[in-house]
Design an enzyme around this catalytic site. Structure first.
Site, PDB file in Angstrom:
ATOM      1  CG  HIS A  37      45.130  53.540  30.486  1.00 48.11           C
ATOM      2  ND1 HIS A  37      44.028  54.349  30.581  1.00 48.11           N
ATOM      3  CD2 HIS A  37      45.260  52.933  31.690  1.00 48.11           C
ATOM      4  CE1 HIS A  37      43.489  54.230  31.791  1.00 48.11           C
ATOM      5  NE2 HIS A  37      44.223  53.384  32.492  1.00 48.11           N
ATOM      6  CE  LYS A 149      46.540  58.586  37.976  1.00 47.97           C
ATOM      7  NZ  LYS A 149      45.719  58.071  39.107  1.00 47.97           N
TER       8      LYS A 149
END
Ligand code: PAF
Length: 282
Positions: A37, A149
Site C-alpha cells: 500500500h 498482485k
C-alpha cells in the site's frame, strides 16, 4: 492528514480540491496497510498535488463463508501508517452509509470476471467494481492506484473505467514482496511461521515458470504441471488454480507465443493467497 468519515464531507472536500485545480491521487484499500500500500501512496504523492487514501472493508466483495468478519482490522495502526506516509486525506466511510438499507445497484463487468478468481469467488468482482465506482464518484480522483498482485481486479477496474467512460487514469504498480518472495498481502497475517515458509513455494513456482519459458518451453500444460509439482511438495497448500492465459482477456493460452499471464491461487491454513507474473516470448 485530515480524517473524514462522512460521504457528504468527503464529496465536498474533493470538489473544493478540484475547484482549486489540485490534482487528486486516490489509493483505495481495505486497511491492514503494508508496504504494498505504501508503494502505491509513494507513487500517488509523486504524481499528484493531493493524495486521498480510503480504508473500507467492503462486505459486497466477500462471498458466503469468506473472511469478511475476520478480515484484519487495525484502524489505529493504519492511521499512524497513513499519517507517516504523508497522505493528505484518510476516508473511512461506514458500511451503513456506503450500503444503506434498500441498496440495489451493482456494477457487473462481463467475461473477464468469470475465469480465475471469478470461478472460486462468485460475485466477488461485482462487489469490487461496485465499491470502486462508488469511491471514484465520492472522491473524484484524477488518478487511482492499484497493485499488480490483484491482476484480475486491476483488469476489471480498467475495463469498467473504459466502458463507463470514467475520466480517471488507472495506474498499476508492481507487487511488493517479502524477503522470501511472498507477495505482500493483508491476508499474510493469517499465516503462522510454518505456513509462511510453505507460502514461499508460490513465488518459487512462478520463478520456475519464468525459467521454463526462458528455456524455450512453450506448452502451457507442461509449465503448469511443473508448478503444481513445486507447490504440492510443500505441506498444507491446496491449489485453487494455476492458469496460463491472455493478459488482456484472461482466456486460456495453450501455447505461449507472445505475452502470457501466469496466475496462481492457493489456500494455506486460513489464507487464500494469489500471485502472478507476466512472461513474454520474443
Ligand atoms: O484491493 C483491495 O484492497 C480491494 O479490493 C479494493 C480495491 C480496495 C476494493 O474494496
Amino acid at each position: 492528514m485530515k480524517v473524514i468519515g462522512s460521504i457528504v464531507e468527503m464529496h465536498k472536500a474533493s470538489l473544493d480540491l478540484r475547484n482549486k485545480r489540485k490534482s487528486i491521487g486516490f489509493v483505495p484499500t481495505m486497511g491492514a496497510l503494508h508496504k504494498g500500500h505504501t508503494s502505491l501512496i509513494e507513487k500517488a504523492k509523486k504524481d499528484n498535488d493531493v493524495v486521498i487514501l480510503s480504508i473500507f472493508v467492503n462486505p459486497t466483495q466477500f462471498t458466503a463463508g469468506e473472511d469478511y468478519h475476520s478480515y484484519p482490522r487495525d484502524i489505529e495502526k493504519d492511521k499512524t501508517t497513513a499519517s507517516d506516509s504523508g497522505i493528505d486525506y484518510l476516508f473511512l466511510p461506514s458500511t451503513d452509509e456506503m450500503y444503506p438499507e434498500g441498496y440495489k445497484t451493482f456494477v457487473n463487468v462481463e467475461d473477464i470476471t468469470e475465469p480465475l478468481c471469478g470461478k472460486f469467488r462468485l460475485g466477488h468482482f461485482k462487489g469490487v467494481a461496485t465499491v470502486v465506482l462508488k469511491l471514484f464518484n465520492i472522491i473524484k480522483p484524477h488518478k487511482a492506484y492499484f497493485g499488480e498482485k490483484d491482476y484480475q481486479q486491476l483488469l476489471v477496474i480498467r475495463m469498467m473505467a473504459r466502458d463507463l467512460n470514467l475520466d480517471i487514469e488507472i495506474i498499476n504498480m508492481p507487487t511488493i514482496r517479502e524477503g522470501n518472495g511472498i507477495a505482500m498481502s493483508s491476508r499474510n497475517r493469517y499465516l503462522n511461521q510454518k505456513e509462511m515458509v510453505s507460502a514461499a513455494a508460490i513465488y518459487k513456482a512462478l520463478k520456475i515458470s519464468q525459467e521454463m519459458v526462458k528455456d524455450s518451453e512453450r506448452i502451457s500444460q507442461k509449465i503448469i504441471t511443473e508448478m503444481e509439482r513445486v507447490i504440492k511438495n510443500e505441506e498444507g497448500i491446496k491449489i485453487d488454480y494455476i492458469s496460463i492465459c491472455d493478459p488482456d482477456t484472461l482466456e486460456d493460452v495453450k501455447i505461449i507465443n507472445d505475452r502470457a499471464l501466469i496466475a496462481i491461487a492457493v489456500r494455506i491454513g486460513n489464507a487464500r493467497l494469489i500471485d502472478n507474473c507476466i512472461v513474454e516470448v520474443r
